[in-house]
Motif scaffolding. Structure first.
Motif, PDB file in Angstrom:
ATOM      1  N   GLY A   1     -30.632   7.338 -32.074  1.00 39.75           N
ATOM      2  CA  GLY A   1     -29.928   8.100 -32.695  1.00 39.75           C
ATOM      3  C   GLY A   1     -28.570   9.220 -32.245  1.00 39.75           C
ATOM      4  O   GLY A   1     -28.098  10.030 -33.041  1.00 39.75           O
ATOM      5  N   GLY A   2     -28.358   8.690 -30.683  1.00 38.79           N
ATOM      6  CA  GLY A   2     -26.962   9.091 -30.532  1.00 38.79           C
ATOM      7  C   GLY A   2     -27.193   9.940 -29.348  1.00 38.79           C
ATOM      8  O   GLY A   2     -28.611  10.236 -29.082  1.00 38.79           O
ATOM      9  N   PRO A   3     -26.528  10.553 -28.558  1.00 38.60           N
ATOM     10  CA  PRO A   3     -25.078   9.848 -28.067  1.00 38.60           C
ATOM     11  C   PRO A   3     -24.826   8.109 -27.928  1.00 38.60           C
ATOM     12  O   PRO A   3     -25.943   7.970 -27.325  1.00 38.60           O
ATOM     13  CB  PRO A   3     -24.058  10.745 -26.763  1.00 38.60           C
ATOM     14  N   TYR A   4     -24.130   7.446 -28.478  1.00 38.27           N
ATOM     15  CA  TYR A   4     -24.152   6.234 -28.025  1.00 38.27           C
ATOM     16  C   TYR A   4     -23.058   5.805 -26.555  1.00 38.27           C
ATOM     17  O   TYR A   4     -24.007   4.788 -25.691  1.00 38.27           O
ATOM     18  CB  TYR A   4     -23.812   5.311 -28.891  1.00 38.27           C
ATOM     19  N   ASP A   5     -22.034   6.826 -26.515  1.00 39.98           N
ATOM     20  CA  ASP A   5     -21.379   6.677 -25.598  1.00 39.98           C
ATOM     21  C   ASP A   5     -21.512   7.853 -24.901  1.00 39.98           C
ATOM     22  O   ASP A   5     -21.571   8.889 -24.892  1.00 39.98           O
ATOM     23  CB  ASP A   5     -19.760   6.423 -25.988  1.00 39.98           C
ATOM     24  N   THR A   6     -22.107   7.858 -23.494  1.00 42.31           N
ATOM     25  CA  THR A   6     -22.685   8.896 -23.156  1.00 42.31           C
ATOM     26  C   THR A   6     -22.104  10.020 -22.246  1.00 42.31           C
ATOM     27  O   THR A   6     -21.950  10.427 -20.604  1.00 42.31           O
ATOM     28  CB  THR A   6     -24.039   8.944 -22.247  1.00 42.31           C
TER      29      THR A   6
ATOM     30  N   TRP B   1     -15.111   8.940 -33.440  1.00 45.60           N
ATOM     31  CA  TRP B   1     -15.201   9.048 -32.271  1.00 45.60           C
ATOM     32  C   TRP B   1     -16.338   9.648 -32.204  1.00 45.60           C
ATOM     33  O   TRP B   1     -17.000   9.320 -30.872  1.00 45.60           O
ATOM     34  CB  TRP B   1     -13.902   9.561 -32.154  1.00 45.60           C
ATOM     35  N   TYR B   2     -16.343  10.931 -32.534  1.00 49.06           N
ATOM     36  CA  TYR B   2     -17.679  11.677 -32.584  1.00 49.06           C
ATOM     37  C   TYR B   2     -18.701  10.949 -32.579  1.00 49.06           C
ATOM     38  O   TYR B   2     -20.020  11.560 -31.763  1.00 49.06           O
ATOM     39  CB  TYR B   2     -17.512  12.873 -33.564  1.00 49.06           C
ATOM     40  N   TYR B   3     -19.268  10.318 -33.985  1.00 52.71           N
ATOM     41  CA  TYR B   3     -20.756   9.733 -34.047  1.00 52.71           C
ATOM     42  C   TYR B   3     -20.806   8.869 -32.362  1.00 52.71           C
ATOM     43  O   TYR B   3     -21.420   8.677 -32.381  1.00 52.71           O
ATOM     44  CB  TYR B   3     -20.656   8.660 -35.564  1.00 52.71           C
ATOM     45  N   ARG B   4     -20.553   8.679 -31.864  1.00 51.26           N
ATOM     46  CA  ARG B   4     -20.434   7.645 -30.582  1.00 51.26           C
ATOM     47  C   ARG B   4     -20.671   8.645 -29.447  1.00 51.26           C
ATOM     48  O   ARG B   4     -21.518   8.478 -28.697  1.00 51.26           O
ATOM     49  CB  ARG B   4     -19.081   6.907 -30.420  1.00 51.26           C
ATOM     50  N   VAL B   5     -20.161   9.648 -29.388  1.00 52.36           N
ATOM     51  CA  VAL B   5     -20.547  11.040 -28.279  1.00 52.36           C
ATOM     52  C   VAL B   5     -20.613  11.589 -28.447  1.00 52.36           C
ATOM     53  O   VAL B   5     -21.681  12.533 -27.890  1.00 52.36           O
ATOM     54  CB  VAL B   5     -19.114  11.548 -27.777  1.00 52.36           C
ATOM     55  N   SER B   6     -21.801  11.950 -29.754  1.00 55.51           N
ATOM     56  CA  SER B   6     -23.110  12.985 -30.169  1.00 55.51           C
ATOM     57  C   SER B   6     -23.906  12.336 -31.026  1.00 55.51           C
ATOM     58  O   SER B   6     -24.250  11.139 -31.120  1.00 55.51           O
ATOM     59  CB  SER B   6     -22.221  14.376 -30.992  1.00 55.51           C
TER      60      SER B   6
ATOM     61  N   PRO C   1     -25.842   6.439 -39.896  1.00 52.80           N
ATOM     62  CA  PRO C   1     -24.647   6.330 -40.397  1.00 52.80           C
ATOM     63  C   PRO C   1     -23.231   7.082 -40.606  1.00 52.80           C
ATOM     64  O   PRO C   1     -24.548   8.582 -40.752  1.00 52.80           O
ATOM     65  CB  PRO C   1     -25.067   5.537 -41.492  1.00 52.80           C
ATOM     66  N   VAL C   2     -22.150   7.527 -39.999  1.00 54.41           N
ATOM     67  CA  VAL C   2     -21.613   7.941 -40.235  1.00 54.41           C
ATOM     68  C   VAL C   2     -21.113   8.502 -41.977  1.00 54.41           C
ATOM     69  O   VAL C   2     -20.936   7.777 -42.080  1.00 54.41           O
ATOM     70  CB  VAL C   2     -19.968   7.830 -39.823  1.00 54.41           C
ATOM     71  N   PRO C   3     -21.004   9.391 -42.154  1.00 60.28           N
ATOM     72  CA  PRO C   3     -20.817  10.000 -43.680  1.00 60.28           C
ATOM     73  C   PRO C   3     -19.217   9.508 -44.431  1.00 60.28           C
ATOM     74  O   PRO C   3     -18.646   9.370 -43.880  1.00 60.28           O
ATOM     75  CB  PRO C   3     -21.551  11.051 -43.622  1.00 60.28           C
TER      76      PRO C   3
END
Length: 510
Positions: free
Chosen positions: A42-47, A440-445, A461-463
């Protein structure tokens, strides 16, 4: 100002739940972009941003783990006590000092009760690394401008530097500045088991000295009781740190402090604590957070209004709101917050309040704020839409542990403001973001707290946001209809829901 939504063209996650990195966004390092991303379901995928996520309550909620039997936090609120303790009118000798202190507005801004479920649901989205709430569509925060408009506290001024106060010094301060006897002060401080005073004790001192016309003593007891029942409230609910009495030694000079920054630093600190899974209480001024939610999120929670903003007489905006008991619990609110879109937000709620609180550019200062020994990052570049600018990918957060010249940075804030808004432009629509921001936001959050379906693959998914209502009332209608249609898993092709979908389309056109 009209509130409408821009169309965002964004990429969806791949089968592994990740978004391919095609370009390097502002604030990202080449090594981070090149590395194989790892993270949490569910994220973050980039920590690299939310480095404390392992201990954050959101990580546990995703797997159905609660803080304890009670899902909501215990919240320190003194509104009912203040109603009985704060007189409608102070003696003129006291009123003059209280008015000059810059704290007079706190006498009337507290909500009598706090919706602990509503407040707790937002705390679960706070991250201390960024000093912001992580919503499904990006970051938002409580800013200095919000404090100025909601509480009418001065935001310009100096920060207070810490000073250790022993029990012996706490006794001396009480004797010198509260007018109590040595024996009485010693007995009381000893009963507090530390350098503290009790709120009830301060109230008794205030009443005694007011009756004796000892105005300076009465005013100090009153102001100390006032700030510790509001902006400095801690998790003990009853004790006041004796060192705060140092703020009021000089009643003619205490107006020089940035009381707005003090309120924000204290709240940020407690929000950071309460966002951790192990914490079960929230300190700080919950009225500030509660009223901030009401101003920005008209479709969330049950709001009681005392007056319409257009007809107010320059009162602090927190006085607009009154407590109404909500029916939704924390776990009811989580999926509602998960489904919020930018159209559910009033991005600039105080434009009709500028006759009484003109926007101050110092609110765009990016740096560290401090009060006593507490230092927090203040990062308006992460919530630019609240200031009328297009949101870009912000730079990595500041490390306040390394800050050495905070007072100097605060005084020379102009260059910081230039840096914050120089990389952006005025938004044409309130929720506008630059290309690549959502990706970017959906990767880090973590845009959601609750998986869409417990048994389904846990990827979000990013909406792609469509244009929505520009009017806040129609936005609420649209949100309520959408919420119901989601709950019943309605499809637009289904004849039994055709009228509701037609109503939804009509609401979106306004």
């Amino acid at each position: 100002m009209l509130y409408e939504l821009n169309r965002g063209v964004v990429r969806r996650r791949g089968a592994d739940g990740r978004i391919p990195v095609r370009t390097l966004d502002r604030g990202a390092s080449s090594s981070a972009a090149a590395a194989e991303p790892t993270g949490y379901p569910g994220g973050p995928y980039d920590t690299s941003l939310l480095v404390k996520y392992e201990h954050h309550v959101a990580r546990h909620i995703w797997f159905g783990e609660e803080r304890g039997p009670k899902k909501e936090l215990k919240v320190a609120g003194h509104g009912l006590k203040l109603t009985s303790r704060v007189p409608l009118a102070l003696p003129p000798q006291m009123e003059s000092w209280v008015s000059r202190s810059g704290l007079a507005s706190l006498q009337r801004t507290s909500l009598n009760k706090i919706d602990t479920n509503l407040v707790s649901a937002f705390v679960e989205r706070w991250h201390l690394e960024t000093s912001s709430f992580h919503m499904p569509f990006g970051e938002m925060s409580i800013t200095l401008d919000d404090v100025a408009c909601l509480l009418h506290l001065p935001i310009r001024g100096i920060f207070w530097s810490p000073q250790d106060v022993t029990e012996e010094l706490a006794v001396e301060l009480a004797v010198d500045y509260l007018g109590v006897s040595q024996g009485q002060a010693q007995s009381h401080v000893r009963s507090c088991r530390g350098s503290y005073y009790k709120l009830e004790w301060l109230y008794d001192i205030f009443v005694h000295h007011r009756a004796a016309s000892s105005w300076a003593y009465a005013t100090r007891a009153y102001l100390l009781m006032l700030v510790d029942s509001t902006i400095f409230a801690d998790k003990t609910f009853t004790l006041v740190e004796a060192r705060y009495l140092l703020l009021f030694r000089d009643l003619d000079g205490c107006s020089g402090y940035s009381w707005g920054a003090a309120a924000l630093v204290t709240l940020y600190r407690y929000l950071g604590d309460a966002s951790m899974y192990s914490c079960k209480q929230l300190g700080g001024y919950p009225t500030l957070l509660h009223c901030w939610i009401h101003e920005y999120f008209p479709t969330v929670g049950k709001r009681g209004e005392n007056w319409n903003p257009a007809g107010n007489c320059g009162l602090p905006r927190a006085m607009r709101w009154s407590y109404r008991q909500g029916v939704l619990k924390v776990d009811d609110l989580r999926p509602i917050l998960d489904e919020l879109t930018p159209t559910d937000v009033i991005w600039r709620p105080f434009e009709d309040h500028r006759a009484w609180r003109v926007f101050d550019e110092i609110c765009l200062y990016k740096g560290c704020l401090k009060w006593g020994e507490t230092v927090v990052p203040y990062l308006p570049d992460r919530c630019l839409r609240q200031f009328g600018y297009r949101q870009y990918v912000p730079s990595p957060p500041l490390d306040c542990m390394m800050a050495t010249d905070i007072d100097v940075d605060w005084i020379s804030y102009h260059q910081s403001v230039v840096d914050v808004i120089g990389s952006s432009s005025v938004a044409t629509t309130p929720s506008e973001v630059e290309d690549g921001y959502l990706e970017w936001y959906y990767r880090v959050s973590h845009p959601r707290l609750v998986p869409p379906h417990r048994d389904a693959p846990r990827e979000v998914p990013v909406p792609v946001y469509d244009a929505g209502p520009s009017d806040p009332d129609w936005a609420r209608v649209s949100t309520l209809i959408r919420r119901y249609l989601r709950q019943v898993n309605a499809e637009e092709e289904d004849p039994q829901f055709s009228d509701l979908f037609e109503a939804l389309h009509i609401s979106r056109s306004h």
